[in-house]
Design a protein around this motif. Sequence first.
Motif, PDB file in Angstrom:
ATOM      1  N   PHE A   1       0.830  -1.203   0.000  1.00 52.76           N
ATOM      2  CA  PHE A   1       0.000   0.000   0.000  1.00 52.76           C
ATOM      3  C   PHE A   1       0.869   1.260   0.000  1.00 52.76           C
ATOM      4  O   PHE A   1       1.960   1.274   0.566  1.00 52.76           O
ATOM      5  CB  PHE A   1      -0.859   0.068   1.275  1.00 52.76           C
ATOM      6  CG  PHE A   1      -1.976  -0.922   1.359  1.00 52.76           C
ATOM      7  CD1 PHE A   1      -3.295  -0.526   1.162  1.00 52.76           C
ATOM      8  CD2 PHE A   1      -1.726  -2.252   1.684  1.00 52.76           C
ATOM      9  CE1 PHE A   1      -4.340  -1.430   1.271  1.00 52.76           C
ATOM     10  CE2 PHE A   1      -2.765  -3.170   1.799  1.00 52.76           C
ATOM     11  CZ  PHE A   1      -4.077  -2.755   1.584  1.00 52.76           C
ATOM     12  N   ILE A   2       0.345   2.333  -0.602  1.00 54.14           N
ATOM     13  CA  ILE A   2       0.861   3.662  -0.318  1.00 54.14           C
ATOM     14  C   ILE A   2       0.246   4.084   1.016  1.00 54.14           C
ATOM     15  O   ILE A   2      -0.963   3.907   1.229  1.00 54.14           O
ATOM     16  CB  ILE A   2       0.474   4.658  -1.439  1.00 54.14           C
ATOM     17  CG1 ILE A   2       1.203   4.296  -2.733  1.00 54.14           C
ATOM     18  CG2 ILE A   2       0.777   6.101  -1.023  1.00 54.14           C
ATOM     19  CD1 ILE A   2       0.754   5.109  -3.938  1.00 54.14           C
ATOM     20  N   ILE A   3       1.066   4.595   1.915  1.00 51.86           N
ATOM     21  CA  ILE A   3       0.568   5.001   3.236  1.00 51.86           C
ATOM     22  C   ILE A   3       0.796   6.499   3.402  1.00 51.86           C
ATOM     23  O   ILE A   3       1.927   6.977   3.252  1.00 51.86           O
ATOM     24  CB  ILE A   3       1.266   4.205   4.348  1.00 51.86           C
ATOM     25  CG1 ILE A   3       0.912   2.719   4.216  1.00 51.86           C
ATOM     26  CG2 ILE A   3       0.839   4.735   5.722  1.00 51.86           C
ATOM     27  CD1 ILE A   3       1.726   1.808   5.078  1.00 51.86           C
ATOM     28  N   ILE A   4      -0.266   7.206   3.685  1.00 55.02           N
ATOM     29  CA  ILE A   4      -0.189   8.661   3.856  1.00 55.02           C
ATOM     30  C   ILE A   4      -0.730   9.028   5.232  1.00 55.02           C
ATOM     31  O   ILE A   4      -1.920   8.841   5.510  1.00 55.02           O
ATOM     32  CB  ILE A   4      -0.969   9.405   2.756  1.00 55.02           C
ATOM     33  CG1 ILE A   4      -0.406   9.044   1.370  1.00 55.02           C
ATOM     34  CG2 ILE A   4      -0.908  10.919   2.986  1.00 55.02           C
ATOM     35  CD1 ILE A   4      -1.127   9.699   0.201  1.00 55.02           C
ATOM     36  N   GLY A   5       0.156   9.510   6.084  1.00 56.22           N
ATOM     37  CA  GLY A   5      -0.240   9.952   7.418  1.00 56.22           C
ATOM     38  C   GLY A   5      -0.570  11.437   7.380  1.00 56.22           C
ATOM     39  O   GLY A   5       0.285  12.256   7.038  1.00 56.22           O
ATOM     40  N   ILE A   6      -1.803  11.777   7.708  1.00 58.30           N
ATOM     41  CA  ILE A   6      -2.249  13.175   7.654  1.00 58.30           C
ATOM     42  C   ILE A   6      -2.166  13.772   9.054  1.00 58.30           C
ATOM     43  O   ILE A   6      -2.767  13.256   9.996  1.00 58.30           O
ATOM     44  CB  ILE A   6      -3.695  13.278   7.133  1.00 58.30           C
ATOM     45  CG1 ILE A   6      -3.845  12.533   5.798  1.00 58.30           C
ATOM     46  CG2 ILE A   6      -4.101  14.743   6.985  1.00 58.30           C
ATOM     47  CD1 ILE A   6      -5.282  12.463   5.297  1.00 58.30           C
ATOM     48  N   ARG A   7      -1.422  14.858   9.180  1.00 53.31           N
ATOM     49  CA  ARG A   7      -1.266  15.519  10.478  1.00 53.31           C
ATOM     50  C   ARG A   7      -2.367  16.555  10.680  1.00 53.31           C
ATOM     51  O   ARG A   7      -2.641  17.370   9.799  1.00 53.31           O
ATOM     52  CB  ARG A   7       0.089  16.223  10.559  1.00 53.31           C
ATOM     53  CG  ARG A   7       0.312  16.958  11.881  1.00 53.31           C
ATOM     54  CD  ARG A   7       1.488  17.903  11.817  1.00 53.31           C
ATOM     55  NE  ARG A   7       2.733  17.179  11.560  1.00 53.31           N
ATOM     56  CZ  ARG A   7       3.899  17.787  11.341  1.00 53.31           C
ATOM     57  NH1 ARG A   7       3.966  19.115  11.309  1.00 53.31           N
ATOM     58  NH2 ARG A   7       4.986  17.068  11.126  1.00 53.31           N
ATOM     59  N   GLY A   8      -3.004  16.530  11.842  1.00 51.42           N
ATOM     60  CA  GLY A   8      -3.972  17.575  12.168  1.00 51.42           C
ATOM     61  C   GLY A   8      -3.330  18.948  12.036  1.00 51.42           C
ATOM     62  O   GLY A   8      -2.150  19.116  12.327  1.00 51.42           O
ATOM     63  N   ASN A   9      -4.111  19.922  11.600  1.00 51.35           N
ATOM     64  CA  ASN A   9      -3.547  21.248  11.325  1.00 51.35           C
ATOM     65  C   ASN A   9      -3.675  22.215  12.499  1.00 51.35           C
ATOM     66  O   ASN A   9      -3.371  23.391  12.375  1.00 51.35           O
ATOM     67  CB  ASN A   9      -4.197  21.853  10.070  1.00 51.35           C
ATOM     68  CG  ASN A   9      -5.708  21.936  10.175  1.00 51.35           C
ATOM     69  OD1 ASN A   9      -6.314  21.303  11.032  1.00 51.35           O
ATOM     70  ND2 ASN A   9      -6.320  22.717   9.313  1.00 51.35           N
ATOM     71  N   LEU A  10      -4.117  21.706  13.653  1.00 57.40           N
ATOM     72  CA  LEU A  10      -4.235  22.533  14.856  1.00 57.40           C
ATOM     73  C   LEU A  10      -3.323  21.957  15.931  1.00 57.40           C
ATOM     74  O   LEU A  10      -3.321  20.736  16.163  1.00 57.40           O
ATOM     75  CB  LEU A  10      -5.680  22.538  15.364  1.00 57.40           C
ATOM     76  CG  LEU A  10      -6.747  22.968  14.343  1.00 57.40           C
ATOM     77  CD1 LEU A  10      -8.136  22.679  14.886  1.00 57.40           C
ATOM     78  CD2 LEU A  10      -6.597  24.445  14.008  1.00 57.40           C
TER      79      LEU A  10
ATOM     80  N   GLY B   1       1.488  17.932  20.377  1.00 53.89           N
ATOM     81  CA  GLY B   1       0.908  17.209  19.247  1.00 53.89           C
ATOM     82  C   GLY B   1      -0.069  18.057  18.453  1.00 53.89           C
ATOM     83  O   GLY B   1       0.001  19.289  18.456  1.00 53.89           O
ATOM     84  N   PHE B   2      -1.018  17.363  17.822  1.00 57.31           N
ATOM     85  CA  PHE B   2      -1.918  18.031  16.885  1.00 57.31           C
ATOM     86  C   PHE B   2      -3.322  17.458  17.006  1.00 57.31           C
ATOM     87  O   PHE B   2      -3.541  16.390  17.569  1.00 57.31           O
ATOM     88  CB  PHE B   2      -1.403  17.860  15.446  1.00 57.31           C
ATOM     89  CG  PHE B   2      -0.025  18.417  15.240  1.00 57.31           C
ATOM     90  CD1 PHE B   2       0.164  19.736  14.873  1.00 57.31           C
ATOM     91  CD2 PHE B   2       1.104  17.624  15.464  1.00 57.31           C
ATOM     92  CE1 PHE B   2       1.440  20.259  14.715  1.00 57.31           C
ATOM     93  CE2 PHE B   2       2.377  18.140  15.307  1.00 57.31           C
ATOM     94  CZ  PHE B   2       2.544  19.466  14.934  1.00 57.31           C
ATOM     95  N   GLN B   3      -4.276  18.202  16.435  1.00 60.57           N
ATOM     96  CA  GLN B   3      -5.655  17.739  16.340  1.00 60.57           C
ATOM     97  C   GLN B   3      -6.267  18.313  15.066  1.00 60.57           C
ATOM     98  O   GLN B   3      -5.729  19.234  14.459  1.00 60.57           O
ATOM     99  CB  GLN B   3      -6.462  18.157  17.573  1.00 60.57           C
ATOM    100  CG  GLN B   3      -6.523  19.662  17.800  1.00 60.57           C
ATOM    101  CD  GLN B   3      -7.232  20.041  19.089  1.00 60.57           C
ATOM    102  OE1 GLN B   3      -8.002  19.262  19.654  1.00 60.57           O
ATOM    103  NE2 GLN B   3      -6.983  21.237  19.564  1.00 60.57           N
ATOM    104  N   TYR B   4      -7.402  17.731  14.660  1.00 68.17           N
ATOM    105  CA  TYR B   4      -8.068  18.167  13.431  1.00 68.17           C
ATOM    106  C   TYR B   4      -9.185  19.167  13.730  1.00 68.17           C
ATOM    107  O   TYR B   4      -9.593  19.926  12.858  1.00 68.17           O
ATOM    108  CB  TYR B   4      -8.663  16.962  12.688  1.00 68.17           C
ATOM    109  CG  TYR B   4      -7.636  15.918  12.340  1.00 68.17           C
ATOM    110  CD1 TYR B   4      -6.888  15.990  11.171  1.00 68.17           C
ATOM    111  CD2 TYR B   4      -7.393  14.837  13.200  1.00 68.17           C
ATOM    112  CE1 TYR B   4      -5.939  15.031  10.842  1.00 68.17           C
ATOM    113  CE2 TYR B   4      -6.448  13.874  12.889  1.00 68.17           C
ATOM    114  CZ  TYR B   4      -5.722  13.975  11.721  1.00 68.17           C
ATOM    115  OH  TYR B   4      -4.785  13.026  11.419  1.00 68.17           O
TER     116      TYR B   4
END
Length: 216
Positions: free
Chosen positions: A49-58, A63-66
């Motif tokens: 698989f192609i794996i794409i980890g999306i980081r929350g922008n807040l 860390g981060f959140q969406y």
Amino acid sequence: MTIPAYEYDIQLPANMDADKRYPVIFTLHGKGSNERNMFGLVEPLAGEFIIIGIRGNLTLGAGFQYYELRSLGNPIREMFDQAIRQLEQFIHYATEKYPIDAARRYLLGFSQGAILSMSLALTMGDQLKGIVALNGYVPEFVKTEYPLKSVTDVSVFISHGEFDGVFPVRIGHETAKYFEPLTDRLTFKLYRADHSVTEENQRDFVQWLKTDAAVE
């Protein structure tokens, strides 16, 4: 091509065939975490698989959140709506940019990421092949106020910890009960865990993804 709203980490299969399109897993992390913390869960799939980890922008602490919450289980609606729109746009952006098979797009989310994964399944319908939702729920306003698409052809793997102290196990049962009449492709499993993912849980969804995407 639109500039994406999110930072992300991409892992491409080591021996890629330039003429081939690959299934993709978009990972969505929990509140206060980041995209790299999700890679360990899907690492066994990195060859196929192609794996794409999306980081929350807040940002949230280190860390981060969406999106932000008014209270536990109560997302700020405007922020949640925006996250859904931006994540849909990101999925289309990545599909155009990388050699992704649009017929085999998967979301895998934990906690806040699971909430978004299930909500996106309901808003995108068969634009997604499947989702893995680990310890999450579907907000009531998504069920009652969003324009929902059919998930008849979407494969859904939902799991929950029996001892989850953040979202009690009844929420896992309620979530599975909600999806039961919507798709015949539902797998629901409980694990002897708190608000976390056990090795058994990981083994199960890894095998489920391989089977569903028909990869070796």
